[in-house]
Write a protein that holds these residues in place. Sequence first.
Motif, mmCIF file in Angstrom:
data_model
loop_
_atom_site.group_PDB
_atom_site.id
_atom_site.type_symbol
_atom_site.label_atom_id
_atom_site.label_comp_id
_atom_site.label_asym_id
_atom_site.label_seq_id
_atom_site.Cartn_x
_atom_site.Cartn_y
_atom_site.Cartn_z
ATOM 1 N N ARG A 112 0.841 -1.195 0.000
ATOM 2 C CA ARG A 112 0.000 0.000 0.000
ATOM 3 C C ARG A 112 0.871 1.238 0.000
ATOM 4 N N ASP A 113 1.915 1.215 0.810
ATOM 5 C CA ASP A 113 2.851 2.324 0.910
ATOM 6 C C ASP A 113 4.236 1.717 1.111
ATOM 7 N N PRO A 114 5.200 2.002 0.231
ATOM 8 C CA PRO A 114 6.540 1.425 0.368
ATOM 9 C C PRO A 114 7.166 1.676 1.735
ATOM 10 N N SER A 115 6.780 2.780 2.397
ATOM 11 C CA SER A 115 7.352 3.075 3.710
ATOM 12 C C SER A 115 6.932 2.039 4.749
ATOM 13 N N ASN A 116 5.795 1.381 4.529
ATOM 14 C CA ASN A 116 5.370 0.318 5.445
ATOM 15 C C ASN A 116 6.380 -0.819 5.462
ATOM 16 N N ALA A 117 6.880 -1.163 4.275
ATOM 17 C CA ALA A 117 7.862 -2.237 4.172
ATOM 18 C C ALA A 117 9.166 -1.835 4.851
ATOM 19 N N VAL A 118 9.576 -0.585 4.638
ATOM 20 C CA VAL A 118 10.834 -0.107 5.212
ATOM 21 C C VAL A 118 10.784 -0.138 6.735
#
Length: 372
Positions: A308-314
Amino acid sequence: MVAIGPLNIRLDLLIFLLSLVVLYGIFRFLGLTSKQREAVIGTWFYGFLAWKGSAIVIGLLTTRDISIALYATGGIWAQLIASGIVLWLVYRLDRDLLGYWVLSGVLIWLGMTLAVPIYGTILNLSDQPIHLWSAVLILLLLVTTWRWMHEPTRGNILWTVLGASSIWLFESYAVGQIQWWMIVITLVLFGLTVFLARPSRKAVQFSIGVLVVLAVVNATLPERASQTVTTETASTGLNIGQIPPSFELKRTDGSAFDLESLRGKLVVVNFWASWCPPCRAEMPDMAAFAKEREDVIIVAVNTTTSERDPSNAVSFVEPYEDAFTVVYDRDGQVGDAYRIQAMPTTYVLDESGVIIAKQFGAIDHDWLDAQL
């Protein structure tokens, strides 16, 4: 992904279902009968059911585990099955509804494009939001379709299809995934459209002008670097005993990582996403194993296009980055090369880069010990 209570739902699929609700309201406002609305919107809904159903079946055949198969995407085969169902239903529609069907398709495409961030290179500027550029072009296509949807002539439909193909070609070029057959399809559509639906002189002049401008701009730009996937020339494949595709991706800090550089070492390649419960469950065991076995390199490949948001993975993987290498498949190219249909998926490679084990679904410390 979107968290709804204990459930995780893909944002693009949620947008798709919401688009059907919006379309129902739009078509009701336009005066379509209940039967007509159900015919057009039902086409997409049945296509969705065909896609998800075939994806689960394909996932079940691949993994033989229903709990994992529920996360399967089905790959290109599920997409082809769904497309076939949709086209068959459209063929059976009333011709007067073709314009509304095309409009609904463009609107759904617009919503799903906005829902899935894709980054690439435009005008020599790196990390451009390609999904937003594409959405602007799709919006223009939507306005054009709106103008003729009440009178769906063959020419109008062809021009809209050509426009959609051109946007698809633009997006593929921007993310470095363009293939020769994509260009062939667009050129064939262009020739067919010009032959069957003669454009006006003004339209021809405008099109030539745009092509000239794009050619000049492209000629002045240096060649750009992009993520690449290369395949070994011998014994290649995704089965045990074969060499999988190599790849080059970026780490969290932006530095480059090349799988080829790990030849001579034992390697575990794990595909994961932050929204995936089995992926989250296996991370602690993977980290513990990696700290115990310095002779094994674990490469955790985030399927960024599904986030949903790449920052979630980071943020999720940050506590584990000291244990293994984390890289991001931002355009989905590596996931496609590895035919990722369910997550997590793990491959174990020996010192020669040959697959010695693979697993669909979560792994643990004991499984890694047994394989290595």
